[in-house]
Design an enzyme around this catalytic site. Structure first.
Site, mmCIF file in Angstrom:
data_model
loop_
_atom_site.group_PDB
_atom_site.id
_atom_site.type_symbol
_atom_site.label_atom_id
_atom_site.label_comp_id
_atom_site.label_asym_id
_atom_site.label_seq_id
_atom_site.Cartn_x
_atom_site.Cartn_y
_atom_site.Cartn_z
ATOM 1 N N ASN A 1 -2.500 5.517 5.421
ATOM 2 C CA ASN A 1 -1.924 4.916 4.230
ATOM 3 C C ASN A 1 -1.725 5.944 3.120
ATOM 4 O OD1 ASN A 1 -0.918 2.432 3.327
ATOM 5 N ND2 ASN A 1 -2.606 2.295 1.875
ATOM 6 N N GLY B 1 4.964 1.153 -3.315
ATOM 7 C CA GLY B 1 5.823 0.848 -2.180
ATOM 8 C C GLY B 1 5.126 -0.029 -1.154
ATOM 9 N N ILE B 2 5.789 -0.180 0.006
ATOM 10 C CA ILE B 2 5.208 -1.034 1.050
ATOM 11 C C ILE B 2 4.231 -0.207 1.884
ATOM 12 C CG2 ILE B 2 5.703 -2.621 2.948
ATOM 13 C CD1 ILE B 2 6.831 -3.497 0.265
ATOM 14 N N HIS B 3 3.023 -0.071 1.337
ATOM 15 C CA HIS B 3 1.977 0.612 2.105
ATOM 16 C C HIS B 3 1.153 -0.457 2.823
ATOM 17 C CE1 HIS B 3 -1.356 -0.184 -0.825
ATOM 18 N NE2 HIS B 3 -0.330 -0.333 -1.634
ATOM 19 N N ALA B 4 -0.010 -0.068 3.309
ATOM 20 C CA ALA B 4 -0.754 -0.962 4.198
ATOM 21 C C ALA B 4 -1.034 -2.346 3.620
ATOM 22 C CB ALA B 4 -2.060 -0.290 4.615
#
Lengths: 320, 101
Positions: free
Chosen positions: A307, B26-29
């Site tokens: 991540n 943003g679209i992280h985990a």
């Protein structure tokens, strides 16, 4: 019913003698009438200062260990002074006395021990070794303990406690892990205790040690069926895995960024919940969970590292 | 003419909605997990498209692969009986910045 932890407040000199006498090589020399005296603290004391007459900070509630230093000091005193000090010492309600190095206590010492009813033992161990061993044993005696409903296995050195409702498949899961070459600590009923105040340990009740109950098969002697390599007496708990009916689980972890913990006897142990549904190879999942936990203890958190990389990449792209 | 095997007869054509990633990271985990968790509540097939690349909206790995940072325009598609409700809830996640920032 929720299991309750128990902690001993005290053990008697007799319990100490019975439980550890053989390992410490203890021989009772005097004061048998005082075997019901209570040891209140999980450590020992060397009463040098007390024997020198300083009683203001005397840790009387502990096992008193006397070695060559104390013996030599007592010998240096005049006879009346010595007897006075020994009496002062015994008057302080000490639970018991252990002489190290097989030092033979003087007759005078033994007479006073009998008079004050304080058990006096002799041990062949050198003082340092005696102190270390006795402290470890007492620490265990006084450690908080409890019984957990769960199956304990050792997967490549990672101790995993498998929990879950009855019938969810804990034993079957453990059985499959045994077939993969891992070892069993206990099935269904696991005794837990805290070692040294920081490590959670698991072992099996002696009565059911290495026995497993598998629905449809009955009792299995794991040591005989899988060999001695498949069993071990105790293991530190590194991970708790809860098997849960997939239908009853609302929140299933999908990324594994946040480490969940479960507190047992005050120790926070990493915890994962695995949804159980037909066709899922539970043993394999538990195995991978254990290996992933091993990675984490080695400092690698796959989800977090990924991540962090992803966020950095998105930031760069936004700039560029 | 045969009807599409997914989605049934009632909504043969997918619904489409444009969204913009406005949360900073943003679209992280975490957002990806939230999106997938929401998407799997619906029976409709969900897709996400970024610059021509389409991934399954119920796949975390797929979403993460898009690496959709702040400011990225995405196209959500949903096909099935509850497609409309799905798109409404999913696009709201973007508007709410996935409860981040």
């Amino acid at each position: 019913m929720e299991p309750k932890p128990t902690t001993l407040k005290a053990i008697t000199a007799e319990e100490f003698y019975t439980a550890h006498g053989r390992q410490l090589g203890l021989k009772l020399e005097a004061g048998q009438a005082g075997l019901n005296r209570k040891i209140h603290e999980a450590t020992i004391n060397r009463p040098g200062l007390a024997l020198a007459g300083f009683f203001r900070y005397f840790a009387w509630a502990r096992v008193q260990v006397l070695g060559n230093a104390e013996k030599t000091y007592l010998k240096s005193l005049s006879s009346p002074e010595r007897r006075g000090r020994i009496r002062d010492f015994f008057q302080r309600r000490v639970p018991c006395v252990v002489f190290s190095r097989n030092i033979q206590p003087t007759r005078e010492f033994l007479e006073e021990a009998d008079a004050y009813r304080v058990p006096v033992f002799r041990s062949p161990l050198v003082t340092g070794r005696l102190i270390n061993s006795a402290t470890l044993m007492l620490d265990l005696d006084f450690a908080p303990k409890m019984t957990e409903h769960g199956t304990m296995v050792d997967i490549l050195g990672i101790g995993v406690l498998i929990k879950g409702e009855s019938g969810v498949g804990k034993s079957e899961c453990a059985l499959a892990l045994l077939e993969r070459g891992y070892s069993l600590v206990s099935d269904d009923v696991t005794r837990m205790y805290v070692l040294d105040g920081r490590e959670l340990m698991a072992s099996s009740p002696e009565e059911t040690r290495y026995l497993m109950e598998v629905r449809g098969l009955g009792l299995i002697d794991v040591g005989r069926v899988f060999g001695v390599g498949a069993i071990r007496t105790e293991k530190r708990v590194d991970l708790v895995v809860t098997l849960r009916d997939a239908g009853k689980m609302e929140d299933v972890e999908r990324v594994g960024m946040e480490q969940e913990f479960q507190e047992i006897l005050g120790i926070a142990v990493p915890h994962v919940q695995i949804p159980v549904s037909p066709g899922r190879d539970l043993a394999r999942l538990v195995e991978v969970a254990a290996l992933d936990q091993k990675l984490k203890t080695m400092g690698h958190n796959t989800a977090k590292e990924f991540n962090d990389r992803l966020i950095a990449r998105m930031r760069n792209e936004a700039r560029g | 003419m045969k009807s599409s095997p997914i989605g049934g007869d009632e909504h043969p054509r997918p619904l489409i909605r444009e969204v913009v990633v406005i949360n900073k990271q943003g679209i992280h985990a975490r957002p990806a997990a939230l999106f997938v968790k929401t998407a799997t509540k619906f029976r409709a097939d969900i897709g996400i498209e970024k610059e021509g690349e389409v991934v399954n909206g119920k796949s975390i790995i797929g979403l993460l692969m898009l690496a959709a940072g702040e400011g990225t325009k995405l196209t959500l598609t949903a096909q099935g009986q509850d497609a409309e409700k799905a798109l409404a809830e999913l696009s709201k996640l973007f508007e709410d910045k996935f409860s981040e920032d």
